[in-house]
Write a protein that holds these residues in place. Sequence first.
Motif, mmCIF file in Angstrom:
data_model
loop_
_atom_site.group_PDB
_atom_site.id
_atom_site.type_symbol
_atom_site.label_atom_id
_atom_site.label_comp_id
_atom_site.label_asym_id
_atom_site.label_seq_id
_atom_site.Cartn_x
_atom_site.Cartn_y
_atom_site.Cartn_z
ATOM 1 N N SER A 79 0.837 -1.178 0.000
ATOM 2 C CA SER A 79 0.000 0.000 0.000
ATOM 3 C C SER A 79 0.882 1.242 0.000
ATOM 4 C CB SER A 79 -0.934 0.001 1.221
ATOM 5 O OG SER A 79 -1.879 1.055 1.140
ATOM 6 N N HIS A 80 0.221 2.383 -0.005
ATOM 7 C CA HIS A 80 0.917 3.671 -0.016
ATOM 8 C C HIS A 80 0.219 4.586 0.985
ATOM 9 C CE1 HIS A 80 2.185 7.643 -1.653
ATOM 10 N NE2 HIS A 80 3.290 6.978 -1.932
ATOM 11 N N VAL A 81 0.988 5.452 1.627
ATOM 12 C CA VAL A 81 0.409 6.314 2.665
ATOM 13 C C VAL A 81 -0.746 7.162 2.125
ATOM 14 C CG1 VAL A 81 2.471 6.390 4.125
ATOM 15 C CG2 VAL A 81 2.242 8.011 2.216
ATOM 16 N N SER A 82 -0.727 7.485 0.838
ATOM 17 C CA SER A 82 -1.808 8.292 0.268
ATOM 18 C C SER A 82 -3.139 7.554 0.257
ATOM 19 C CB SER A 82 -1.450 8.730 -1.155
ATOM 20 O OG SER A 82 -1.389 7.616 -2.032
ATOM 21 N N LEU A 83 -3.116 6.224 0.399
ATOM 22 C CA LEU A 83 -4.329 5.414 0.401
ATOM 23 C C LEU A 83 -4.770 5.034 1.807
ATOM 24 C CD1 LEU A 83 -3.243 3.082 -2.519
ATOM 25 C CD2 LEU A 83 -4.960 4.904 -2.656
ATOM 26 N N GLN A 84 -3.965 5.381 2.811
ATOM 27 C CA GLN A 84 -4.240 5.003 4.188
ATOM 28 C C GLN A 84 -4.919 6.146 4.944
ATOM 29 O OE1 GLN A 84 -3.461 1.896 5.929
ATOM 30 N NE2 GLN A 84 -3.434 1.299 3.760
ATOM 31 N N ALA A 125 1.122 4.821 8.136
ATOM 32 C CA ALA A 125 1.878 3.731 7.522
ATOM 33 C C ALA A 125 0.966 2.519 7.314
ATOM 34 C CB ALA A 125 3.065 3.347 8.400
ATOM 35 N N PRO A 126 1.142 1.782 6.221
ATOM 36 C CA PRO A 126 0.411 0.523 6.064
ATOM 37 C C PRO A 126 0.762 -0.456 7.179
ATOM 38 C CG PRO A 126 1.428 1.197 3.995
ATOM 39 C CD PRO A 126 1.996 2.082 5.056
ATOM 40 N N LEU A 127 -0.128 -1.420 7.422
ATOM 41 C CA LEU A 127 0.049 -2.397 8.493
ATOM 42 C C LEU A 127 0.527 -3.723 7.928
ATOM 43 C CD1 LEU A 127 -3.278 -1.635 10.385
ATOM 44 C CD2 LEU A 127 -0.998 -0.699 10.849
ATOM 45 N N ALA A 182 8.156 -3.398 1.264
ATOM 46 C CA ALA A 182 8.083 -4.323 0.136
ATOM 47 C C ALA A 182 8.724 -3.692 -1.090
ATOM 48 C CB ALA A 182 6.638 -4.678 -0.162
ATOM 49 N N ASN A 183 9.569 -4.425 -1.750
ATOM 50 C CA ASN A 183 10.170 -3.974 -3.005
ATOM 51 C C ASN A 183 9.166 -4.237 -4.126
ATOM 52 O OD1 ASN A 183 11.887 -3.132 -5.021
ATOM 53 N ND2 ASN A 183 13.025 -5.061 -5.088
ATOM 54 N N SER A 184 8.101 -3.433 -4.121
ATOM 55 C CA SER A 184 7.008 -3.623 -5.057
ATOM 56 C C SER A 184 6.337 -2.278 -5.273
ATOM 57 C CB SER A 184 6.007 -4.649 -4.506
ATOM 58 O OG SER A 184 5.018 -4.961 -5.458
ATOM 59 N N LYS A 185 5.355 -2.259 -6.169
ATOM 60 C CA LYS A 185 4.633 -1.025 -6.449
ATOM 61 C C LYS A 185 3.140 -1.244 -6.275
ATOM 62 C CE LYS A 185 7.995 1.178 -9.513
ATOM 63 N NZ LYS A 185 8.211 1.858 -10.816
ATOM 64 N N THR A 186 2.459 -0.136 -6.050
ATOM 65 C CA THR A 186 1.014 -0.165 -5.990
ATOM 66 C C THR A 186 0.476 0.995 -6.829
ATOM 67 O OG1 THR A 186 -0.891 -0.351 -4.510
ATOM 68 C CG2 THR A 186 0.828 1.217 -3.884
ATOM 69 N N PHE A 187 -0.850 1.058 -6.934
ATOM 70 C CA PHE A 187 -1.505 1.992 -7.853
ATOM 71 C C PHE A 187 -2.200 3.088 -7.065
ATOM 72 C CE2 PHE A 187 -5.064 2.930 -10.940
ATOM 73 C CZ PHE A 187 -4.256 3.447 -11.949
ATOM 74 N N ALA A 188 -1.699 4.316 -7.172
ATOM 75 C CA ALA A 188 -2.254 5.468 -6.454
ATOM 76 C C ALA A 188 -2.706 6.529 -7.450
ATOM 77 C CB ALA A 188 -1.204 6.021 -5.493
ATOM 78 N N CYS A 214 5.796 1.003 -2.849
ATOM 79 C CA CYS A 214 5.077 0.788 -1.593
ATOM 80 C C CYS A 214 5.728 1.594 -0.470
ATOM 81 C CB CYS A 214 5.078 -0.687 -1.221
ATOM 82 S SG CYS A 214 4.104 -1.718 -2.342
ATOM 83 N N SER A 215 4.905 2.032 0.469
ATOM 84 C CA SER A 215 5.389 2.806 1.608
ATOM 85 C C SER A 215 5.922 1.892 2.709
ATOM 86 C CB SER A 215 4.262 3.673 2.174
ATOM 87 O OG SER A 215 3.820 4.619 1.234
ATOM 88 N N GLN A 216 6.712 2.485 3.593
ATOM 89 C CA GLN A 216 7.228 1.767 4.764
ATOM 90 C C GLN A 216 6.066 1.317 5.645
ATOM 91 O OE1 GLN A 216 10.757 1.607 5.734
ATOM 92 N NE2 GLN A 216 10.099 0.171 7.301
ATOM 93 N N PRO A 217 5.960 0.029 5.986
ATOM 94 C CA PRO A 217 4.857 -0.430 6.828
ATOM 95 C C PRO A 217 5.187 -0.334 8.317
ATOM 96 C CG PRO A 217 6.111 -2.318 6.104
ATOM 97 C CD PRO A 217 6.781 -1.101 5.496
ATOM 98 N N ARG A 218 4.158 -0.508 9.116
ATOM 99 C CA ARG A 218 4.322 -0.653 10.564
ATOM 100 C C ARG A 218 3.906 -2.063 10.961
ATOM 101 N NH1 ARG A 218 0.992 -0.657 14.902
ATOM 102 N NH2 ARG A 218 -0.866 0.195 13.858
#
Length: 365
Positions: free
Chosen positions: A109-114, A119-121, A128-134, A141-145
Amino acid sequence: MRSLFDPLQIGDIAVANRIVMAPLTRNRAIGQLPNALMATYYRQRANPATGAGLVISEATQISPQGQGYLDTPGIHSPEQVAAWRQVTDAVHAEGGRIVVQLWHVGRISHVSLQPGGAAPLSSTNKVANSKTFAAEGFVPCSQPRALRTDELPGIVEQYRLAARNAIAAGFDGVEVHAANGYLIDQFLRDSINDRADAYGGSIPNRARLLVEVMTAVAREIGGGRTGVRLSPVTPVNDAGQDSDAQALFEHAVQQIAPLGLAFIHVIEGQTGGPRDVAPFDYAALRRHFPGAWMVNNGYGRAMAQDSVAAGAADLVAFGRPFISNPDLGRRLREDAPWNALNPALLYGGGAAGYTDYPTLDVATA
């Protein structure tokens, strides 16, 4: 001999054939709400005479924190429940059956969607070394908690309430998304899960969240209306291979088998990619489960027919072929050609590349 076109009882759900429309994220929801265009899309594919015996909805978030992609629907508010009714009513009007896929993306996820830009959970604080759609397109992807131990009963409760909402919205059942590197998979795999509490370390600990979620959902709506999706070796969404995937997933299936689930939906190999990405004995996994066995990934007509005839699968799920072929069931039955997919129109937008693919009748005319 069993055929792909035979009816089947899946727990409490009777389906007219063994062709399944796999869950497909299309990013057409508006404000996380299903809409009339989405109802048309599902209706086009729901008649079992020409389409799927069972439709699995696009992945649908169980909470605001569960969202990881722009314009995906939820199932956690009264407004969303009411909006889904137009979809389930449309499917049932065609004589079809539909279950909703319950989704928490975790760290994808991304912080703009949370909510509140939080931070995503996840099971971990590793990004994650990945991308998402914002809103700005595909973004890292954003840094998770890492979820605290005392927060996990609340996550289980979100799944339970989402399952209750699904039945209120008219769905025939649910599929819990425990695959593809999303939240539950982030707990399952030791390549991601670095916890030192009761949900990390050993295989039973890492499978604990999955077992608790499935137990809660099955108790809420009945095991016969509950399924789960697993992907033992897919590397998508930065989901590295578990150190012993065979032992992990056999344990997981053994633990949930007594719940009387309607089905297990297994992605064989890499989601949307090579089937032989890593060794895995899927037949051994199936021996632990008495319910319906659904397979997915790279199946064509002959392979699907052979798998059902041999008893290697009870149902076969098709993903992208159902995007470009609303009448895929008829095309499979008649061995007719398939429409080509336009990948540029997969995510977001309107009717183009969504509800405008021609049926066989239109294409031949």
